[in-house]
Design a protein around this motif. Structure first.
Motif, PDB file in Angstrom:
ATOM      1  N   PRO A 140     -32.526   3.669  35.893  1.00  0.00           N
ATOM      2  CA  PRO A 140     -33.160   4.551  34.849  1.00  0.00           C
ATOM      3  C   PRO A 140     -34.489   5.063  35.635  1.00  0.00           C
ATOM      4  O   PRO A 140     -34.646   6.323  35.359  1.00  0.00           O
ATOM      5  CB  PRO A 140     -33.706   3.800  33.705  1.00  0.00           C
ATOM      6  CG  PRO A 140     -32.630   2.569  33.889  1.00  0.00           C
ATOM      7  CD  PRO A 140     -32.396   2.202  35.440  1.00  0.00           C
ATOM      8  N   ALA A 141     -35.014   4.324  36.460  1.00  0.00           N
ATOM      9  CA  ALA A 141     -36.334   5.120  36.831  1.00  0.00           C
ATOM     10  C   ALA A 141     -36.036   6.299  38.136  1.00  0.00           C
ATOM     11  O   ALA A 141     -36.405   7.340  37.941  1.00  0.00           O
ATOM     12  CB  ALA A 141     -37.203   4.100  37.880  1.00  0.00           C
ATOM     13  N   VAL A 142     -34.857   6.054  38.683  1.00  0.00           N
ATOM     14  CA  VAL A 142     -34.536   6.970  39.598  1.00  0.00           C
ATOM     15  C   VAL A 142     -34.056   8.178  38.677  1.00  0.00           C
ATOM     16  O   VAL A 142     -34.204   9.400  39.198  1.00  0.00           O
ATOM     17  CB  VAL A 142     -33.391   6.589  40.751  1.00  0.00           C
ATOM     18  CG1 VAL A 142     -32.897   7.612  41.615  1.00  0.00           C
ATOM     19  CG2 VAL A 142     -34.274   5.618  41.328  1.00  0.00           C
ATOM     20  N   ALA A 143     -33.247   7.967  37.949  1.00  0.00           N
ATOM     21  CA  ALA A 143     -32.653   9.192  37.168  1.00  0.00           C
ATOM     22  C   ALA A 143     -33.652   9.775  36.492  1.00  0.00           C
ATOM     23  O   ALA A 143     -33.554  11.270  36.302  1.00  0.00           O
ATOM     24  CB  ALA A 143     -31.537   8.580  36.021  1.00  0.00           C
ATOM     25  N   ALA A 144     -34.809   9.275  35.906  1.00  0.00           N
ATOM     26  CA  ALA A 144     -35.717   9.897  35.131  1.00  0.00           C
ATOM     27  C   ALA A 144     -36.697  10.784  36.256  1.00  0.00           C
ATOM     28  O   ALA A 144     -36.953  11.988  35.837  1.00  0.00           O
ATOM     29  CB  ALA A 144     -36.842   8.906  34.735  1.00  0.00           C
ATOM     30  N   VAL A 145     -36.971  10.219  37.302  1.00  0.00           N
ATOM     31  CA  VAL A 145     -37.602  11.218  38.317  1.00  0.00           C
ATOM     32  C   VAL A 145     -36.665  12.276  38.689  1.00  0.00           C
ATOM     33  O   VAL A 145     -37.172  13.259  38.759  1.00  0.00           O
ATOM     34  CB  VAL A 145     -37.977  10.254  39.516  1.00  0.00           C
ATOM     35  CG1 VAL A 145     -38.543  11.086  40.737  1.00  0.00           C
ATOM     36  CG2 VAL A 145     -38.925   9.260  39.094  1.00  0.00           C
TER      37      VAL A 145
END
Length: 396
Positions: A140-145
């Motif tokens: 989720p963090a990578v997708a958000a960035v």
């Protein structure tokens, strides 16, 4: 601007090639990993078929512009089935996220990213369980960035595109304005040239022809003299017309003629039995730019035309004075005169005489003044500043 647009297109094309290549590399690596570890399972043929189908759907969704969203939807649905059966294919979500952000609306693309990220987390948890928080929180963090960066870049690209459109539109409007101004300037030039040459010549011809008609029976020799003078003026005006159409120097200045000589010739031509035109040269004029000489000669022609038509003068004096920093042309007559203060407004809208003279002088950075009073004649003064370094004053 065109080069910047072309560069941006090349960069986008290069990024697309990299993403497409990455998708097929990830797809092949995931399939190879599955075959190495799970080649003996019953679902292997289905995994192979779905992998090939995904490769085809991805190519079709990129190559076909019609129905692209339908093909992309089938691609995402097929990948979702495949990732549920084989979690190792979760890495293929990265290129799919890029494609979704590129072709879908912002809101739909964000929803797609959330769904794909959820499937990736689900597949990772199936393999390693909930014991590794990195597998749960990292996707989720990578997708958000990634989503934030891509959305920001797309918005910036849209703003740049709008700015480029505004610049292109402004450039077109500016070009159209310059064309209109150029057309108006050329019309003004032709109007001034016609007034100072052809109109003046036609007025002289009319006077000579009227005079010839009056003495045709009583003094045929004088009548023929007037006719020959009218023919000479017509021939000179024809030469002038050809020259100003081609934007050349006046005929009196052609072939190396000087401004003092041209003014002297003009005074001799304009003199009649009832009107004497004199020319005085004070100082020794140095070499002048052709445009300055031509404009001062046209000013003298226009001023004499006004004197002949309106002043009723018997004597008119042309004086050319050369100073260190300027050259001054005076045209003084002993005519009826007028009040410049009360006639200024009407003079601006009456023909091209005085307005044309002022326009010529103003184009050279000079000043034009008129001194007159009823019954006291008129003095018109045109002062043109000179570049002491020898340059063209028009270029300053």
């Amino acid at each position: 601007m065109t080069q910047a647009i072309r560069q941006e297109s090349d960069d986008s094309r290069l990024l697309a090639v990299i993403v497409h290549s990455a998708f097929y590399v990830l797809l092949a690596a995931s399939l190879l990993r599955w075959l190495i570890k799970h080649s003996d399972t019953r679902s292997t043929p289905l995994i192979v078929v779905l992998s090939v189908l995904i490769a085809v759907l991805y190519a079709v969704s990129e190559l076909r512009r019609s129905g692209r969203l339908v093909w992309f939807s089938l691609l995402v649905l097929t990948w979702s089935v495949l990732v549920v059966l084989a979690p190792s294919f979760a890495w293929c979500a990265v290129p799919l996220v890029y494609t979704g952000l590129r072709i879908l609306s912002e809101r739909v693309a964000v929803i797609l990213v959330v769904v794909l990220t959820g499937l990736v987390v689900f597949s990772e948890v199936r393999i390693a369980g909930w014991l590794d928080p990195n597998l749960v929180l990292a996707p989720p963090a990578v997708a958000a960035v990634t989503t934030a960066l891509f959305v920001g870049m797309r918005r910036q690209a849209e703003r740049q595109s709008a700015l480029i459109d505004d610049l292109v539109r402004t450039r077109r409007e500016l070009a159209a304005t310059e064309r209109r101004e150029g057309t108006l300037a050329e019309r003004q030039r032709l109007a001034m040239e016609i007034h100072d040459t052809l109109a003046q010549g036609l007025s002289s011809q009319r006077m000579l022809l009227q005079a010839a008609d009056l003495v045709w029976d009583s003094d045929p020799q004088l009548a023929h003299t007037h006719l020959r003078s009218a023919a000479a003026i017509a021939e000179r005006d024809l030469t002038e017309a050809r020259r100003f159409v081609h934007d050349l120097a006046p005929a009196d200045l052609a072939a190396g003629g000087s401004l003092p000589a041209a003014l002297t010739a003009l005074a001799d031509r304009e003199s009649t039995d009832t009107w004497t035109v004199r020319c005085h040269i004070e100082g020794t004029p140095g070499p002048l730019p052709q445009r300055v000489e031509a404009s001062l000669l046209r000013v003298a022609q226009g001023a004499l035309a006004n004197v002949r038509e309106h002043a009723g003068a018997t004597v008119t004096t042309i004086t050319l004075t050369s100073l260190d920093d300027q050259i001054v042309l005076d045209i003084a007559d002993d005519g009826v005169g007028f009040d410049p203060a009360t006639n200024a407004a009407s003079a601006e809208h009456r023909g091209h005489g005085l307005p044309a003279i002022r326009a010529r002088v103003r184009q050279l950075g000079g000043t034009c003044t008129i001194e007159s009073a009823p019954g006291d004649g008129t003095v018109l003064t045109a002062a043109i500043p000179l570049d002491t370094t020898g340059g063209d004053p028009c270029a300053r």
